[in-house]
Design a protein around this motif. Structure first.
Motif, PDB file in Angstrom:
ATOM      1  N   ARG A  22       2.772   6.156 -11.108  1.00 47.02           N
ATOM      2  CA  ARG A  22       2.443   6.045  -9.701  1.00 47.02           C
ATOM      3  C   ARG A  22       4.001   5.721  -9.056  1.00 47.02           C
ATOM      4  N   PHE A  63       5.410   1.070  -4.508  1.00 48.58           N
ATOM      5  CA  PHE A  63       6.345   0.304  -5.371  1.00 48.58           C
ATOM      6  C   PHE A  63       5.222  -0.241  -6.144  1.00 48.58           C
ATOM      7  N   ALA A  64       5.886  -0.651  -7.455  1.00 45.24           N
ATOM      8  CA  ALA A  64       4.906  -1.414  -8.407  1.00 45.24           C
ATOM      9  C   ALA A  64       5.310  -3.093  -8.436  1.00 45.24           C
ATOM     10  N   VAL A  65       4.494  -4.031  -8.537  1.00 45.62           N
ATOM     11  CA  VAL A  65       4.772  -5.191  -8.676  1.00 45.62           C
ATOM     12  C   VAL A  65       4.371  -5.924  -9.897  1.00 45.62           C
ATOM     13  N   PRO A  66       4.862  -6.897 -10.492  1.00 38.38           N
ATOM     14  CA  PRO A  66       4.342  -7.335 -11.724  1.00 38.38           C
ATOM     15  C   PRO A  66       3.031  -8.125 -11.492  1.00 38.38           C
ATOM     16  N   PHE A 108      -1.347  -4.761  -3.258  1.00 38.63           N
ATOM     17  CA  PHE A 108      -0.887  -3.852  -4.306  1.00 38.63           C
ATOM     18  C   PHE A 108      -2.228  -3.600  -5.554  1.00 38.63           C
ATOM     19  N   GLY A 142       7.173   8.077  15.841  1.00 33.70           N
ATOM     20  CA  GLY A 142       5.694   7.704  15.830  1.00 33.70           C
ATOM     21  C   GLY A 142       4.884   8.871  15.114  1.00 33.70           C
ATOM     22  N   ASN A 143       5.552   9.823  14.591  1.00 35.36           N
ATOM     23  CA  ASN A 143       4.759  10.893  13.823  1.00 35.36           C
ATOM     24  C   ASN A 143       4.032  10.363  12.581  1.00 35.36           C
ATOM     25  N   LEU A 202       9.873  -3.567 -11.845  1.00 34.61           N
ATOM     26  CA  LEU A 202       8.713  -4.035 -11.009  1.00 34.61           C
ATOM     27  C   LEU A 202       9.287  -4.919  -9.851  1.00 34.61           C
ATOM     28  N   GLY A 203       8.422  -5.108  -8.889  1.00 37.70           N
ATOM     29  CA  GLY A 203       8.859  -5.518  -7.541  1.00 37.70           C
ATOM     30  C   GLY A 203       9.807  -4.845  -6.661  1.00 37.70           C
ATOM     31  N   SER A 241       8.117   3.430  12.950  1.00 36.57           N
ATOM     32  CA  SER A 241       6.827   3.995  12.481  1.00 36.57           C
ATOM     33  C   SER A 241       6.081   3.153  11.642  1.00 36.57           C
ATOM     34  N   VAL A 246       2.478   2.085 -12.918  1.00 35.48           N
ATOM     35  CA  VAL A 246       3.965   2.573 -13.536  1.00 35.48           C
ATOM     36  C   VAL A 246       4.071   3.929 -13.097  1.00 35.48           C
ATOM     37  N   MET A 288       5.236  10.566   8.850  1.00 34.00           N
ATOM     38  CA  MET A 288       6.275   9.739   8.367  1.00 34.00           C
ATOM     39  C   MET A 288       5.926   8.305   8.055  1.00 34.00           C
ATOM     40  N   SER A 289       4.684   7.803   8.507  1.00 31.94           N
ATOM     41  CA  SER A 289       4.502   6.476   8.545  1.00 31.94           C
ATOM     42  C   SER A 289       3.738   6.098   7.194  1.00 31.94           C
ATOM     43  N   SER A 290       3.723   7.257   6.245  1.00 33.98           N
ATOM     44  CA  SER A 290       2.864   6.849   4.874  1.00 33.98           C
ATOM     45  C   SER A 290       3.965   5.930   4.251  1.00 33.98           C
ATOM     46  N   LEU A 291       3.364   4.938   3.657  1.00 33.14           N
ATOM     47  CA  LEU A 291       4.371   3.926   2.964  1.00 33.14           C
ATOM     48  C   LEU A 291       4.546   4.487   1.694  1.00 33.14           C
ATOM     49  N   LYS A 292       5.834   3.961   1.171  1.00 26.48           N
ATOM     50  CA  LYS A 292       6.350   4.361  -0.117  1.00 26.48           C
ATOM     51  C   LYS A 292       5.721   3.502  -1.238  1.00 26.48           C
ATOM     52  N   PHE A 322      11.107   1.445   3.383  1.00 27.56           N
ATOM     53  CA  PHE A 322       9.663   1.361   3.400  1.00 27.56           C
ATOM     54  C   PHE A 322       8.744   2.484   3.403  1.00 27.56           C
ATOM     55  N   CYS A 323       9.021   3.128   4.377  1.00 25.38           N
ATOM     56  CA  CYS A 323       8.318   4.472   4.774  1.00 25.38           C
ATOM     57  C   CYS A 323       9.075   5.849   4.786  1.00 25.38           C
ATOM     58  N   GLN A 372      10.454  11.287  -0.281  1.00 29.03           N
ATOM     59  CA  GLN A 372       9.837  11.338   0.752  1.00 29.03           C
ATOM     60  C   GLN A 372       8.789  12.546   1.064  1.00 29.03           C
TER      61      GLN A 372
END
Lengths: 280, 483
Positions: A13, A59-62, B121, A49-50, B274-275, B326, A11, A53-57, B341-342, A22
């Protein structure tokens, strides 16, 4: 590792991420006094293709609700007779193997093994997610039957909100014994039944052989459909734990994990024609 | 009786069907409340072995098996031909009851895809699992196909019954989005008062959980929506933060329909953090259908969208996706082309949004109208937006056809032209002998396109263009884009 702790971690994070959407573009440091030359446009322009920029965001899941299964296993000296301890070892391994194959989308089956033998009761396998349990080390039978100490260990775990959070499904407590408790078991057992958190656990029990203290063990189960199961040999241990396995897996996927299920130890299969559906 | 011999003799994996055909069981691909589904030594052939749970006496067991067999015999008479639903072809008679079904190898259950997405995850790799199982666009393709299969089934007067991620199988290969349903045992005529209350927890409709209804097309629609929402967002529509943190009893309450759904527009008491956010995983038409199902349809099953509505909206949504250069994931088109997503901003030249219109010529519209209606008023009616759109991406040619996008006969409609976005511009290639025209909004000039022609990249100036797929004096489809 506490379950709640893990969740707090994801949470936090997630929260951090929403604050900083970003990855910031590094700004060239300027020394005071130096001429301010405009930074070349290529430095700040996102290029195709930098890699930066490709680092994924984040998210948190249950996470699934834990479904704790705690085995209280008698490993007193008498368990070494007639292949009982070997059967128990094999049956426990099978049970854990089956649990690891279960879906973890709804419930995460956790397993813990408390042994009582020798002089004391101890955590042979501390409660952990079944799919992450390493190979179970063999139980060895020796010494006395300190069952009361095992009840105390179980109670301590069941009352620990960090290890079994309130969001967990009702725990399953499974007792297997072939003898008479030689310590003060009545006090710890009363405590187990009186504790607000611990009394919610489903308790199942098996008496192994003629020497088991059936009068005492009969009081252990609290499952209406499952009175004390009386077994006589190694194969019965297998059958009993198989029934426990089926009840737990059924709870984790099929019906409501909190509901009382039918608990049936199937009659021994003497029919050679029966299909073997336990594929590896 | 020695244990050793009895253990070793338990290796019987041969079953025989009613015609005497033998099958060797080779592995298990699924298990439900009523049996175990096994692969066999024959490709594309599965066997389900019945397993009755909860029987304590041999009589009870026999009774339950007889019930099950009766159900299977009825199922064998249902019209399931041509649908990707594994159903009984022959009964297994030895050594235990069961049935044989046709299948397509190389499929895995949606439950596995969900598990992969959740697992990354847990191992700190975040949404990598979501992306590597096909991301948003493939999920939409799978769901659109599933919705179509269920809509067909409903059209034949049947309800599926126990829809869950364990019963829906999809291609293992990311290149395909084939869908097969397994465990057809519960398929039944969609009578509203059927009291067969089979369900999988999390997916059963509230009225089934409350014991008020059996399965029917409305409960199928509920289960489908839960499955779709969960597959797309990795969250359950009734499990907000409050439910997830609460005791299991609270979750039961939520699943019985006693709490608002997580994206409820006004009541935020069960909202979720969440999700994956709905804002990035659902487009507006999808949000509308979910809202209809989980809000109005929570207590009024008749309000839930039909499976064909789902199929339409999902099929349209597939065309709205853009692939990120990307991170390789797919996301819904927005003007900025920023991957949610990114965070990567796509080059504006790599995607072009086309919106679909219907064009009705003035002459046709004025027919039968009295002369005193001003022409300007009628002219407004010439154009009507269909609400459909499609994103053209560089390197992926787009075929435009004579019928409106994604209508039922679209697949068989004749090809009118192919669009391709290349580095040097937008190429429009008419199919042989078709009449298509390009109209520029700036000067209303209408030019016929007779051969592969190009709008140069250099000429992009935020001007509206209309691509007419037909003669101006006839009714036809028009695609509008800004170049």
């Amino acid at each position: 590792m506490g379950f709640a702790k893990y969740q707090e971690d994801i949470v936090s994070r997630f929260v951090n991420d929403t604050l900083m959407h970003q990855p910031s573009v590094p700004v060239s440091r300027q020394r005071p006094g130096t001429a301010t030359a405009p930074t070349p446009p290529t430095a700040s322009q996102p290029q195709k293709g930098n890699p930066k920029m490709s680092s994924l965001k984040k998210f948190a899941v249950p996470t699934p609700r834990p479904l704790p299964v705690i085995i209280l296993a008698d490993v007193s000296g008498s368990m070494s007779e007639d292949g009982k301890i070997e059967a128990l070892n094999a049956a426990l391994k099978d049970m854990i193997k089956t649990f690891t194959k279960e879906s973890r989308l709804r419930a995460e089956i956790q397993v813990g093994v408390i042994t009582f033998g020798g002089e004391a009761a101890q955590w042979h396998l501390p409660l952990a997610a079944a799919h992450s349990v390493p190979d179970l080390t063999e139980l060895t039978a020796d010494g006395m039957t300190p069952m009361g100490a095992a009840f105390s260990l179980a109670l301590e775990l069941l009352e620990d909100k960090d290890r079994i959070p309130s969001r967990a499904f009702r725990p399953v407590l499974v007792l297997l014994s072939d003898g008479q408790p030689n310590d003060d078991w009545e006090g710890p057992f009363q405590a187990l039944c009186a504790s607000e958190r611990a009394q919610k656990a489903t308790r199942l029990a098996m008496a192994i052989g003629a020497d088991a203290d059936e009068d005492m063990l009969r009081d252990f189960p609290n499952h209406i459909e499952a009175p004390l199961f009386k077994g006589h040999n190694a194969r019965d241990i297998y059958r009993f734990l198989k029934a426990v396995t089926m009840t737990v897996t059924k709870r984790s996927t099929d019906t409501d994990p909190n509901q009382e299920d039918v608990f049936v130890v199937l009659p021994p299969d003497d029919d050679d024609k029966i299909l073997d559906l336990d594929f590896d | 009786m020695s244990q050793v011999t009895s253990e070793s003799s338990r290796k019987n994996r041969t079953v025989v069907d009613q015609h005497g055909q033998r099958y060797e069981l080779t592995g298990r691909i699924g298990a439900g409340g009523q049996g175990v589904v096994c692969t066999t030594n024959y490709p594309n052939v599965l066997v389900k072995v019945a397993q009755v749970a909860g029987a304590r006496t041999p009589e009870q067991k026999r009774e339950k098996l007889a019930d099950w067999l009766g159900k299977i015999r009825r199922l064998m008479r249902q019209p399931l031909e041509g649908l990707p639903i594994a159903h009984p072809q022959a009964l297994i008679v030895e050594p235990q009851p069961g049935y044989v079904m046709e299948w397509m190898d190389g499929l895995i259950p949606i439950a596995d895809l969900l598990q992969t997405a959740f697992d990354t995850f847990m191992s700190d790799d975040g949404i990598e699992g979501y992306i590597k199982t096909g991301g948003l666009q493939r999920r939409l393709q799978i769901l659109a196909r599933l919705a179509w299969v269920l809509a067909e089934l409903h059209g034949r007067g049947l309800a599926y019954g126990d829809l869950s991620p364990a019963n829906v199988f999809v291609s293992q290969s990311l290149e395909y989005a084939e869908v097969w349903l397994i465990d057809a045992d519960n398929i039944s005529s969609q009578s509203r008062d059927s009291h067969q209350g089979v369900f999988t927890p999390d997916y059963g409709a509230p009225e089934i959980l409350r014991g008020e209804s059996g399965i029917n097309t409305f409960t199928d629609s509920w289960s489908f929506a839960v499955l779709a929402y969960r597959f797309l967002t990795l969250a359950h529509p009734l499990k907000g933060d409050r439910v997830l943190d609460g005791e299991p009893e609270l979750e039961e309450t939520a699943l019985r329909g006693e709490l608002p759904w997580v994206d409820h527009p006004t009541d935020r008491s069960n909202a979720r953090t969440l999700g994956l956010p709905s804002a990035i995983t659902l487009n507006t038409p999808l949000k509308k259908l979910f809202e209809q199902c989980f809000n109005a349809g929570l207590h009024d099953p008749g309000q839930r969208p039909s499976l064909s509505e789902w199929a339409d909206v999902l099929t349209d949504a597939i065309g709205h996706c853009v692939q990120c250069a990307s991170c390789d994931s797919t996301f819904f088109y927005t003007k900025t082309l920023e991957c949610p997503f990114c965070g990567h901003l796509q080059n504006q030249e790599t995607a072009l949004l086309l919106r679909e219109y219907r064009y009705m010529p003035l002459a046709l519209l004025s027919e039968g109208l009295s002369d005193d209606i001003p022409e300007s008023l009628i002219r407004k009616e010439c154009w009507s937006r269909t609400g459909k759109a499609i994103v053209l991406q560089s390197m992926t040619p787009l075929e435009l056809k004579s019928l409106p996008l994604n209508t039922s006969l679209y697949a068989d409609a004749s090809l009118l032209c192919t669009l391709q976005l290349k580095e040097d511009g937008l190429w429009i290639a008419p199919a042989n002998h078709t009449k298509i025209f390009l109209q520029r909004a700036a000067d209303d000039k209408v030019l016929p396109i007779k051969r592969n022609q190009r709008l140069k990249s250099a000429s992009r100036s935020e001007t509206s263009f209309w691509l007419h797929l037909g003669l101006i004096e006839e009714e036809h489809v028009v695609w509008r884009f800004v170049w």
